[in-house]
Design a protein around this motif. Structure first.
Motif, PDB file in Angstrom:
ATOM      1  N   ARG A   1      25.352  -4.851  -1.694  1.00 39.22           N
ATOM      2  CA  ARG A   1      26.389  -5.800  -2.325  1.00 39.22           C
ATOM      3  C   ARG A   1      25.375  -6.755  -3.200  1.00 39.22           C
ATOM      4  O   ARG A   1      24.435  -6.607  -3.264  1.00 39.22           O
TER       5      ARG A   1
ATOM      6  N   THR B   1      36.098  -2.609  -4.283  1.00 36.26           N
ATOM      7  CA  THR B   1      36.059  -4.049  -4.678  1.00 36.26           C
ATOM      8  C   THR B   1      37.315  -4.642  -4.058  1.00 36.26           C
ATOM      9  O   THR B   1      37.665  -4.195  -2.935  1.00 36.26           O
ATOM     10  N   ASP B   2      37.196  -6.097  -4.155  1.00 36.21           N
ATOM     11  CA  ASP B   2      38.325  -6.605  -3.415  1.00 36.21           C
ATOM     12  C   ASP B   2      39.496  -6.480  -4.229  1.00 36.21           C
ATOM     13  O   ASP B   2      39.743  -5.795  -5.262  1.00 36.21           O
TER      14      ASP B   2
ATOM     15  N   ASP C   1      41.590  -8.656  -6.116  1.00 33.10           N
ATOM     16  CA  ASP C   1      41.892  -9.362  -7.060  1.00 33.10           C
ATOM     17  C   ASP C   1      42.151  -8.483  -8.238  1.00 33.10           C
ATOM     18  O   ASP C   1      41.183  -7.913  -8.539  1.00 33.10           O
TER      19      ASP C   1
ATOM     20  N   ASN D   1      39.910  -2.796 -11.231  1.00 31.21           N
ATOM     21  CA  ASN D   1      38.993  -2.761 -10.267  1.00 31.21           C
ATOM     22  C   ASN D   1      38.316  -1.604  -9.967  1.00 31.21           C
ATOM     23  O   ASN D   1      37.166  -1.220  -9.664  1.00 31.21           O
TER      24      ASN D   1
ATOM     25  N   GLU E   1      40.083  -1.217  -5.078  1.00 33.96           N
ATOM     26  CA  GLU E   1      40.327  -1.991  -3.664  1.00 33.96           C
ATOM     27  C   GLU E   1      40.754  -1.508  -2.650  1.00 33.96           C
ATOM     28  O   GLU E   1      41.194  -1.891  -1.735  1.00 33.96           O
TER      29      GLU E   1
ATOM     30  N   PRO F   1      39.871  -1.453   2.294  1.00 35.36           N
ATOM     31  CA  PRO F   1      39.131  -2.679   2.499  1.00 35.36           C
ATOM     32  C   PRO F   1      38.539  -2.633   4.131  1.00 35.36           C
ATOM     33  O   PRO F   1      39.141  -2.033   5.009  1.00 35.36           O
TER      34      PRO F   1
ATOM     35  N   ASN G   1      41.045  -9.640   2.586  1.00 38.24           N
ATOM     36  CA  ASN G   1      40.865 -10.141   1.188  1.00 38.24           C
ATOM     37  C   ASN G   1      41.198 -11.575   1.099  1.00 38.24           C
ATOM     38  O   ASN G   1      41.338 -12.328   0.031  1.00 38.24           O
TER      39      ASN G   1
ATOM     40  N   GLN H   1      36.385 -10.923   0.729  1.00 41.37           N
ATOM     41  CA  GLN H   1      36.117 -10.411  -0.523  1.00 41.37           C
ATOM     42  C   GLN H   1      34.818  -9.677  -0.481  1.00 41.37           C
ATOM     43  O   GLN H   1      34.479  -8.889  -1.016  1.00 41.37           O
ATOM     44  N   ARG H   2      33.738 -10.562  -0.267  1.00 42.56           N
ATOM     45  CA  ARG H   2      32.464 -10.161  -0.568  1.00 42.56           C
ATOM     46  C   ARG H   2      32.050  -8.903   0.227  1.00 42.56           C
ATOM     47  O   ARG H   2      31.701  -7.985  -0.281  1.00 42.56           O
TER      48      ARG H   2
ATOM     49  N   ASN I   1      34.122  -6.790   0.879  1.00 48.15           N
ATOM     50  CA  ASN I   1      34.807  -5.591   0.265  1.00 48.15           C
ATOM     51  C   ASN I   1      34.150  -4.904  -1.136  1.00 48.15           C
ATOM     52  O   ASN I   1      34.515  -4.042  -1.935  1.00 48.15           O
ATOM     53  N   ARG I   2      33.639  -6.004  -1.720  1.00 47.95           N
ATOM     54  CA  ARG I   2      32.954  -5.641  -2.927  1.00 47.95           C
ATOM     55  C   ARG I   2      31.283  -4.959  -2.505  1.00 47.95           C
ATOM     56  O   ARG I   2      30.363  -5.581  -2.432  1.00 47.95           O
TER      57      ARG I   2
END
Length: 503
Positions: free
Chosen positions: A396, A434-435, A437, A443, A479, A482, A486, A492-493, A495-496
């Motif tokens: 991450r 990714t998240d 968004d 993504n 994305e 997950p 999210n 979100q962090r 998932n990234r």
């Protein structure tokens, strides 16, 4: 040194002048004052106090090379075992002496106990916050914490000219501790949502019948405000819901006391590390978006179990004594993994697991999804998951940056050594996620870019080792899949990420 005559009175005072003790000096030996006081006979390390009185021995100062203060989660057992492990790596043994409540003096003696002392360290475990205070007032060289350092503590150390505690050079993750929400083994409740646990801990739910359990009052057991364990639980179940711990919560002093208290109370609920579960029942955790938590050591290593926490050692920018540097290096090395696991915690040694469970989740998503674009990627991901295994290192990035965070830099060192010394791996893939968004295509492109960044870091680390980074594949599924909701920054962090797959 010869013992002083009996019935001689002295006064001992700490360097800050805040604590003083007077009494009859019985003996002075091995750097300890032995005194008879109004609270009974006590031993006080000479390094921590000054002595006043005619009977004070000349040169009464123990040779403590460095001190370690902070979390009882680390200090109660793990840190002394790490000192012993480091000593054994130097063909030395440890002489241990309890010098007070939650305080122990460890002397490392060379030649398996037949030689001279190599160094002496004092370990004091009164809560994570006390470690940072000790670093700030220079009374300790290594701070132990079962939570990440707070912003206010980072700023205080920086203002004092003691460096950036969040830097890779001063923040040292040594192990993982998964926290379990535990109830009495006879409690019929098996799993709860995060909001339900919040209502229990805050006192909004006061009877187990409200959750389908027995008609039994809820008793909340908790740690005090100095505890890093409490900070972790508060950050997950209290602060996000804008509630406080129940005013009727019963405060206990440590993991063992917590486990025993819940086991002795049919209506009890509390929280303990994996190592302290005992015979209590751990509750399953269900996130707000329905993702069920996997309470496993693998999930804790990847950072994806919602109640996992890293155990840290912190230092300032001051140069450590050479033996403190050696102990710190040992605590972070693969050599310490066995000791960490013996203590009931989770080391950073690399594990692998098949992806069949995740594949079934993706298979169910294929049946629900109606997007032609996402369906193609989901089918591709499903097939890959049936063929590959995942390694535990997960990468991450620092917020708003393409730089790896401290945990990922640590995992990078472990992974490159693993890849350079493992011969039964035929294929390796770095897989970006990714998240949610942004657009799906964007993504997926971002996932590829992050995986490329990790590959570049691996290539720089393995140069000259004989490992060929050109065999590493790059994949991205954006994305999809997950590991957390999210709906907030923390999810979100998680998932990234960039995962490491092998086959």
């Amino acid at each position: 040194m010869a013992s002083p005559a009996l019935a001689d009175d002295v006064s001992l005072t700490t360097s800050d002048g805040e604590m003083a003790l007077s009494g009859e000096l019985i003996d002075f030996t091995d750097g300890f004052y032995v005194m008879r006081t109004e609270i009974g006979e006590v031993q006080v390390p000479a390094s921590l106090v000054s002595c006043a009185g005619a009977a004070c021995p000349a040169g009464g100062q123990a040779n403590i090379d460095f001190t370690i203060k902070g979390s009882d989660t680390i200090g109660a057992e793990l840190m002394p075992l790490l000192v012993r492990g480091y000593a054994e790596s130097q063909r030395a043994v440890v002489d241990s002496r309890t010098t007070g409540e939650r305080q122990v003096l460890l002397t490392v003696i060379a030649d398996e106990g037949l030689g001279e002392p190599i160094f002496t360290t004092m370990i004091e475990d009164r809560g994570s916050s006390t470690g940072f205070r000790g670093m700030l007032d220079l009374s300790t060289q290594i701070g132990m914490s079962s939570r990440r350092i707070k912003g206010t503590e980072v700023q205080a150390l920086s203002d004092a000219g003691l460096g950036d505690a969040l830097s890779f050079e001063q923040e040292h993750g040594i192990a993982v501790d998964g926290l379990l929400i535990v109830v009495h083994p006879d409690n019929p409740v098996d799993a709860l949502t995060e909001s339900q646990i919040s209502e229990l801990l805050s006192g909004k739910i006061s009877n187990w019948s409200e959750l389908g359990g027995a008609d039994l009052p809820v008793t909340v057991y908790s740690r005090d405000g100095n505890s890093g364990t409490f900070a972790t639980v508060s950050g997950k179940f209290l602060e996000p819901y804008d509630v406080s711990l129940s005013a009727h919560a019963r405060i206990v002093s440590g993991n063992s006391a917590m486990s025993e208290s819940v086991f002795g109370d049919a209506g009890g609920i509390g929280y303990v590390g994996f190592a302290f579960r005992g015979d209590n029942k751990p509750l399953g955790l269900i996130s707000s978006c329905g993702i069920a938590a996997e309470a496993s050591t693998f999930a804790a290593k990847t950072g994806e179990y919602p109640l996992q926490r890293t155990l840290y050692l912190y230092t300032t920018n001051a140069e450590l004594p050479s033996r403190a540097q050696g102990l710190l290096a040992y605590a972070k090395s693969p050599a310490a993994d066995g000791i960490i696991e013996k203590s009931g915690f989770i080391g950073f040694n690399i594990d692998s697991r098949n992806l069949s469970r995740s594949a079934q989740t993706i298979r169910a998503e294929i049946d629900r999804n109606e997007s032609r674009q996402e369906l193609a990627a989901l089918r591709e991901l499903y097939i890959d998951m049936l063929e590959w295994h995942r390694l535990s290192p997960t990468f991450r990035f620092q917020t708003g940056s393409s730089n790896l965070d401290n945990a990922s830099r640590r995992d990078l060192l472990r992974l490159t050594s693993y890849l350079s010394n493992t011969s039964n791996i035929n294929e390796i893939a770095l897989v970006g996620f990714t998240d949610a968004d942004g657009a799906f295509d964007a993504n997926r492109t971002l996932g590829f870019a992050r995986a490329e960044t990790v590959l570049d870091s691996i290539a720089s680390q393995v140069a000259g080792t004989g490992f060929d980074p050109s065999i590493v594949q790059i994949k991205s599924y954006g994305e999809l899949n997950p590991v957390a909701c999210n709906s907030d920054f923390a999810g979100q962090r998680l998932n990234r990420r960039v995962e490491v797959w092998v086959r």
